[in-house]
Design a protein around this motif. Structure first.
Motif, mmCIF file in Angstrom:
data_model
loop_
_atom_site.group_PDB
_atom_site.id
_atom_site.type_symbol
_atom_site.label_atom_id
_atom_site.label_comp_id
_atom_site.label_asym_id
_atom_site.label_seq_id
_atom_site.Cartn_x
_atom_site.Cartn_y
_atom_site.Cartn_z
ATOM 1 N N VAL A 47 15.948 45.742 -56.457
ATOM 2 C CA VAL A 47 14.829 44.836 -56.685
ATOM 3 C C VAL A 47 14.582 43.960 -55.461
ATOM 4 C CG1 VAL A 47 14.026 42.901 -58.077
ATOM 5 C CG2 VAL A 47 15.241 44.795 -59.170
ATOM 6 N N ALA A 48 15.658 43.391 -54.933
ATOM 7 C CA ALA A 48 15.518 42.454 -53.813
ATOM 8 C C ALA A 48 16.838 42.368 -53.075
ATOM 9 C CB ALA A 48 15.110 41.069 -54.316
ATOM 10 N N VAL A 49 16.754 41.964 -51.815
ATOM 11 C CA VAL A 49 17.958 41.749 -51.025
ATOM 12 C C VAL A 49 17.784 40.498 -50.178
ATOM 13 C CG1 VAL A 49 17.140 43.286 -49.188
ATOM 14 C CG2 VAL A 49 19.572 42.736 -49.344
ATOM 15 N N SER A 50 18.851 39.738 -50.083
ATOM 16 C CA SER A 50 18.951 38.618 -49.159
ATOM 17 C C SER A 50 20.076 38.962 -48.198
ATOM 18 C CB SER A 50 19.266 37.327 -49.916
ATOM 19 O OG SER A 50 19.536 36.278 -49.013
ATOM 20 N N THR A 51 19.726 39.219 -46.947
ATOM 21 C CA THR A 51 20.741 39.688 -46.011
ATOM 22 C C THR A 51 21.604 38.535 -45.509
ATOM 23 O OG1 THR A 51 19.467 39.408 -43.975
ATOM 24 C CG2 THR A 51 19.100 41.441 -45.250
ATOM 25 N N SER A 52 22.721 38.893 -44.945
ATOM 26 C CA SER A 52 23.614 37.874 -44.394
ATOM 27 C C SER A 52 22.958 37.145 -43.229
ATOM 28 C CB SER A 52 24.926 38.518 -43.946
ATOM 29 O OG SER A 52 24.676 39.519 -42.978
ATOM 30 N N GLY A 54 19.818 36.284 -43.251
ATOM 31 C CA GLY A 54 18.804 35.380 -43.775
ATOM 32 C C GLY A 54 17.459 36.004 -44.073
ATOM 33 N N SER A 55 17.312 37.297 -43.849
ATOM 34 C CA SER A 55 16.037 37.939 -44.164
ATOM 35 C C SER A 55 16.049 38.426 -45.601
ATOM 36 C CB SER A 55 15.759 39.092 -43.207
ATOM 37 O OG SER A 55 16.767 40.079 -43.310
ATOM 38 N N THR A 56 14.865 38.735 -46.098
ATOM 39 C CA THR A 56 14.727 39.220 -47.462
ATOM 40 C C THR A 56 13.835 40.453 -47.487
ATOM 41 O OG1 THR A 56 12.854 37.749 -47.876
ATOM 42 C CG2 THR A 56 15.039 36.934 -48.493
ATOM 43 N N ASN A 57 13.999 41.237 -48.529
ATOM 44 C CA ASN A 57 13.140 42.397 -48.734
ATOM 45 C C ASN A 57 13.045 42.651 -50.223
ATOM 46 O OD1 ASN A 57 11.456 44.431 -47.965
ATOM 47 N ND2 ASN A 57 13.067 45.844 -47.318
ATOM 48 N N TYR A 58 11.945 43.287 -50.632
ATOM 49 C CA TYR A 58 11.672 43.444 -52.050
ATOM 50 C C TYR A 58 11.147 44.833 -52.359
ATOM 51 C CZ TYR A 58 11.869 38.376 -51.853
ATOM 52 O OH TYR A 58 12.279 37.087 -51.644
ATOM 53 N N ALA A 59 11.409 45.271 -53.574
ATOM 54 C CA ALA A 59 10.760 46.477 -54.062
ATOM 55 C C ALA A 59 9.268 46.194 -54.217
ATOM 56 C CB ALA A 59 11.360 46.883 -55.404
ATOM 57 N N ASP A 60 8.463 47.222 -53.997
ATOM 58 C CA ASP A 60 7.007 47.041 -54.089
ATOM 59 C C ASP A 60 6.588 46.504 -55.448
ATOM 60 O OD1 ASP A 60 6.143 49.983 -52.080
ATOM 61 O OD2 ASP A 60 6.681 47.932 -51.513
ATOM 62 N N SER A 61 7.299 46.896 -56.486
ATOM 63 C CA SER A 61 6.918 46.516 -57.850
ATOM 64 C C SER A 61 7.065 45.021 -58.124
ATOM 65 C CB SER A 61 7.749 47.303 -58.865
ATOM 66 O OG SER A 61 9.131 47.060 -58.675
ATOM 67 N N VAL A 62 7.814 44.322 -57.289
ATOM 68 C CA VAL A 62 8.040 42.889 -57.543
ATOM 69 C C VAL A 62 7.529 42.003 -56.411
ATOM 70 C CG1 VAL A 62 10.059 43.485 -58.921
ATOM 71 C CG2 VAL A 62 10.371 42.744 -56.540
ATOM 72 N N LYS A 63 7.018 42.594 -55.348
ATOM 73 C CA LYS A 63 6.526 41.790 -54.228
ATOM 74 C C LYS A 63 5.449 40.838 -54.681
ATOM 75 C CE LYS A 63 7.532 44.768 -50.266
ATOM 76 N NZ LYS A 63 6.967 45.680 -49.252
ATOM 77 N N GLY A 64 5.560 39.598 -54.230
ATOM 78 C CA GLY A 64 4.588 38.583 -54.596
ATOM 79 C C GLY A 64 4.903 37.893 -55.909
ATOM 80 N N ARG A 65 5.858 38.430 -56.669
ATOM 81 C CA ARG A 65 6.211 37.806 -57.952
ATOM 82 C C ARG A 65 7.660 37.305 -57.959
ATOM 83 N NH1 ARG A 65 6.428 40.808 -62.437
ATOM 84 N NH2 ARG A 65 6.961 42.761 -61.359
ATOM 85 N N PHE A 66 8.529 38.002 -57.291
ATOM 86 C CA PHE A 66 9.951 37.641 -57.260
ATOM 87 C C PHE A 66 10.319 37.100 -55.892
ATOM 88 C CE2 PHE A 66 11.693 40.848 -60.659
ATOM 89 C CZ PHE A 66 10.715 40.414 -61.543
ATOM 90 N N THR A 67 11.239 36.154 -55.884
ATOM 91 C CA THR A 67 11.749 35.586 -54.634
ATOM 92 C C THR A 67 13.257 35.454 -54.732
ATOM 93 O OG1 THR A 67 9.709 34.315 -54.316
ATOM 94 C CG2 THR A 67 11.630 33.657 -53.028
ATOM 95 N N THR A 68 13.952 35.956 -53.735
ATOM 96 C CA THR A 68 15.388 35.784 -53.696
ATOM 97 C C THR A 68 15.758 34.797 -52.598
ATOM 98 O OG1 THR A 68 17.528 36.938 -53.650
ATOM 99 C CG2 THR A 68 15.846 37.719 -52.118
ATOM 100 N N GLN A 80 14.259 34.263 -58.332
ATOM 101 C CA GLN A 80 13.193 33.596 -59.070
ATOM 102 C C GLN A 80 12.161 34.644 -59.444
ATOM 103 O OE1 GLN A 80 12.818 30.284 -60.064
ATOM 104 N NE2 GLN A 80 11.038 31.087 -61.165
ATOM 105 N N MET A 81 11.923 34.778 -60.727
ATOM 106 C CA MET A 81 11.002 35.798 -61.225
ATOM 107 C C MET A 81 9.825 35.123 -61.902
ATOM 108 S SD MET A 81 13.770 38.529 -62.754
ATOM 109 C CE MET A 81 14.269 37.445 -64.092
#
Length: 118
Positions: A47-52, A54-68, A80-81
């Motif tokens: 669903v999402a990743v917070s790298t060591s 400090g960057s983040t990445n998201y699955a397309d299905s949750v982009k713009g709605r979820f924040t890690t 945060q969903m």
């Protein structure tokens, strides 16, 4: 190493939830922290990743709605969903992962159930 995810529950479509995952030991700072989810009868998907770093990445299905995000001082990562949809219903898992040379290190927490009603 222990990971504990919490914060799931029942929410109506359009609502919000915040999941938390606390990590023990010394793993947190140098591990990438992933969120996965698994719906009934489905595979477990990232669903999402917070790298060591400090960057983040998201699955397309949750982009713009979820924040890690991650709080290194608390060894905790958050998901945060917002604008939840019924198709977000799943068991959500956190995962700590890093590579050391060619050797992967991967740790899973127990899941927390998120149910979104229509």
């Amino acid at each position: 190493v222990q990971l504990q995810a919490y914060g799931g529950g029942l929410v109506q479509a359009g609502g919000s939830l915040r999941l938390s995952c606390a990590a023990s030991g010394s793993i947190f700072r140098d591990h990438h922290m992933y969120w996965y989810r698994q719906a009934p009868g489905q595979q477990r998907d990232m669903v999402a990743v917070s790298t060591s770093g400090g960057s983040t990445n998201y699955a397309d299905s949750v982009k713009g709605r979820f924040t890690t995000s991650r709080d290194n001082a608390k060894s905790t990562v958050y998901l945060q969903m917002n604008s939840l949809k019924p198709e977000d219903t799943a068991v959500y898992y956190c995962n700590a992962f890093r590579m050391s040379g060619v050797r992967p290190y991967s740790y899973w927490g127990q899941g927390t159930l998120v149910t979104v009603s229509s």
